[in-house]
Scaffold this active site. Structure first.
Site, short mmCIF file in Angstrom:
data_model
loop_
_atom_site.label_atom_id
_atom_site.label_comp_id
_atom_site.label_asym_id
_atom_site.label_seq_id
_atom_site.Cartn_x
_atom_site.Cartn_y
_atom_site.Cartn_z
N ASP A 306 -55.93 -39.34 135.09
CA ASP A 306 -55.36 -39.98 134.42
C ASP A 306 -53.77 -39.96 134.68
O ASP A 306 -53.63 -39.65 135.63
CB ASP A 306 -55.40 -39.53 132.62
CG ASP A 306 -55.29 -41.01 132.05
OD1 ASP A 306 -54.80 -42.19 132.41
OD2 ASP A 306 -56.24 -40.99 131.18
N ASP A 419 -57.85 -49.28 135.14
CA ASP A 419 -57.24 -49.67 134.31
C ASP A 419 -56.53 -50.39 133.59
O ASP A 419 -55.57 -51.30 133.97
CB ASP A 419 -57.08 -48.09 133.64
CG ASP A 419 -57.09 -48.00 131.94
OD1 ASP A 419 -57.64 -48.97 131.31
OD2 ASP A 419 -56.14 -46.54 131.37
N GLU A 422 -57.56 -56.00 131.64
CA GLU A 422 -58.16 -57.24 131.11
C GLU A 422 -56.86 -58.42 131.25
O GLU A 422 -58.32 -59.65 131.35
CB GLU A 422 -57.84 -57.10 129.45
CG GLU A 422 -58.74 -56.55 128.58
CD GLU A 422 -58.42 -54.70 128.65
OE1 GLU A 422 -58.89 -53.44 128.92
OE2 GLU A 422 -56.89 -54.37 129.32
N GLU A 424 -54.08 -55.96 129.83
CA GLU A 424 -53.59 -55.72 128.07
C GLU A 424 -52.62 -56.50 127.90
O GLU A 424 -53.27 -57.29 126.78
CB GLU A 424 -53.48 -54.78 128.71
CG GLU A 424 -52.93 -54.14 126.69
CD GLU A 424 -52.60 -52.14 127.18
OE1 GLU A 424 -52.33 -51.87 126.61
OE2 GLU A 424 -54.12 -51.98 127.01
N ASP A 491 -61.00 -47.52 124.41
CA ASP A 491 -60.62 -46.71 123.96
C ASP A 491 -61.30 -46.54 122.18
O ASP A 491 -60.58 -47.08 121.41
CB ASP A 491 -59.12 -47.44 123.95
CG ASP A 491 -58.66 -46.88 125.14
OD1 ASP A 491 -59.48 -46.37 125.65
OD2 ASP A 491 -57.54 -47.38 125.16
#
Length: 528
Positions: A306, A419, A422, A424, A491
């Site tokens: 991560d 990650d 979208e 985000e 999540d």
């Protein structure tokens, strides 16, 4: 401001066209422009080429393409409208063989298995399997304004429909009005109407599917506002839809994959056991974790790193796109050691380049970021810091971004985790360069993850065509599976309520073409 429109119901038979082009006027009386009003013979200038029927409606051109024996693309192109290319459809080397039958009451485009039937007086289109009744038909067809566009279809009273992508609403989505705007829902459990990966599509228990090939911010209304009407709407974007027909849901789902693209076979290790947490903070901790699996004789196929691989803290470092050599002093040797033990290395990347990151100046100098109306990077604040967003639609920005994937691949990384795709946070006024078009964030939002996956997948194939790319992302579009994208469900809450909806989420995605999907088995949010 006042507003009026024609053609919102089907009660006036043979007097108005199925496409309505609407307008707003201010004080002085509302006028609604429709392509024609109170006349007949909407359809003119028929032109049949192999697999394609084109015709004119007043103020619009319509093209129906027989993609396969069981599926049609319908593309309405209103005069002077701004259109984007298809994102949902896979490239095709051939079309279905078609024929046309014209009578005073209808115009039919046939394949050997299905048909599209056009009412020449209204322009309304209906679809069915050869020799069988109509199973789905336009109610109004296209409606179009400068600020809203979409389609309306009739629903039977007892019809049940899946669709809309990732939601936690139950398998039958009828009665819901669902936002079409990919957005994170942190800590969801047993109810969610908006999540990471929306799909502008439905599958009916009457053995058909409708796919709306539009990338913009919008809504999918399945009998919520009008109980017997399916309405797709968006603020901009392509005015086309795809109809898929079949003898049963299995065949419909197979045909969806046929037209949007089949998922390439992932690497075998992608179906194995991963070591992953938020997160391994140092090289030593990562090596100790892998060693613990091996010492315990627990199979391990990959270790996932991560955001601590590029910085010591959660905030302030996103966009470094290079190893934190304090915490990971010799990543090349670490990865080589894992490889020798049969363990693959997956690293996270995000499309946000913080102004505090090591790559900010490089991104600005190479014009790799989405812009504002002055031509400068569109900066904004979000959880991780002040940032810009990589313009994955721009070829120059892709080259800039891909250099980091190249370096990581040369260091031994074999899997890509994208990650926050979208994205985000995605300001509506962000400007992206897509070929010759400059498009806003709201026009292109729902295909950002799709385009990012395409970039990563194709670049990996260029680096080494002999290996199968592993591309894990949490947002995409119809057809993203053809770029190897394997989504996860975001999540999820670290409780029983987070586990409950995972079967629904997987089924809703898989029936629309995404053959592989997964979730955080132990949950993610909560329990801190």
């Amino acid at each position: 401001m006042s507003f009026s429109t024609f053609n919102i119901t089907r009660c006036v038979r043979h007097t108005t066209y199925a496409i309505a082009i609407l307008s707003f006027t201010f004080a002085g009386g509302a006028q609604a422009k429709s392509v024609a009003q109170n006349t007949v013979d909407a359809v003119s200038e028929l032109n049949h080429q192999p697999g394609i029927l084109t015709y004119q409606l007043p103020q619009a051109t319509v093209r129906i393409t027989a993609l396969t024996e069981h599926s049609f693309e319908v593309f309405y192109e209103p005069d002077n409208s701004r259109q984007l290319p298809s994102f949902a459809l896979a490239k095709r080397s051939s079309l279905a063989t078609t024929s046309v039958n014209t009578t005073p009451s209808h115009i039919e485009l046939f394949t050997t298995k299905s048909y599209a039937k056009i009412n020449p007086n209204t322009g309304q289109i209906a679809f069915g399997l050869t020799g069988q009744p109509v199973v789905v038909e336009e109610e109004v067809g296209l409606f179009f304004t400068q600020t809203l566009r979409g389609f309306r279809f009739s629903l039977d009273a007892d019809e049940q429909l899946m669709g809309g992508g990732q939601r936690v609403l139950g398998m039958d989505r009828r009665g819901h009005r669902m936002p079409l705007y990919n957005r994170a829902h942190y800590g969801y459990t047993t109810q969610s109407n908006q999540m990471y990966y929306s799909l502008p599509a439905i599958v009916s228990d009457q053995n058909y599917a409708l796919l709306f090939d539009n990338s913009a911010n919008g809504f999918l209304d399945i009998g919520h506002t009008d109980k017997d009407v399916l309405q797709f709407e968006a603020v901009a974007g392509r005015t086309s839809y795809i109809v898929v027909l079949g003898e049963d849901i299995t065949q419909v789902s197979q045909q969806i994959a046929q037209v949007t693209g089949k998922q390439p076979l992932p690497p075998r290790w992608a179906l194995g056991n991963f070591a992953s947490r938020f997160g391994y903070r140092t090289q030593q901790e990562t090596q100790d974790t892998v060693k613990a699996f091996i010492d315990a004789d627990i199979p391990l196929d990959a270790v996932v790193l991560d955001l601590y691989w590029f910085g010591p803290d959660i905030k302030g470092h996103m966009g470094n796109l290079d190893w934190d050599r304090v915490a990971f002093p010799e990543p090349e040797q670490m990865i080589q050691g894992f490889t020798e033990q049969g363990v693959n290395t997956i690293v996270i990347t995000e499309p946000f380049i913080l102004s505090s990151s090591a790559q900010w100046e490089s991104a600005v100098a190479n014009q790799a970021l989405a812009k504002n109306y002055t031509g400068q990077p569109r900066r904004f604040d979000f959880y991780f810091g002040n940032t810009g967003l990589v313009d994955v639609f721009d070829t120059d920005a892709q080259r800039w971004f891909n250099q980091f994937y190249t370096k990581l691949y040369q260091q031994g990384v074999t899997g890509w985790w994208g990650d926050l795709g979208e994205p985000e946070v995605h300001p509506a006024d962000s400007l992206h360069q897509f070929g010759e078009l400059t498009v806003t964030g709201d026009e292109i939002h729902n295909v950002y993850g799709h385009q990012w996956a395409k970039m990563v997948y194709e670049h990996q194939q260029q680096l080494d065509p002999s290996i199968r790319p592993f591309v894990m992302m949490r947002a995409g579009f119809l057809g993203s599976q053809r770029y190897g994208l394997i989504p996860w469900t975001g999540d999820v809450s670290r409780e029983w309520g987070g586990l409950v909806p995972q079967v629904e989420l997987a089924l809703q995605m898989s029936v629309l073409g995404l053959g592989y999907i997964h979730s955080d088995v132990g949950g993610f949010a909560g329990g801190e």
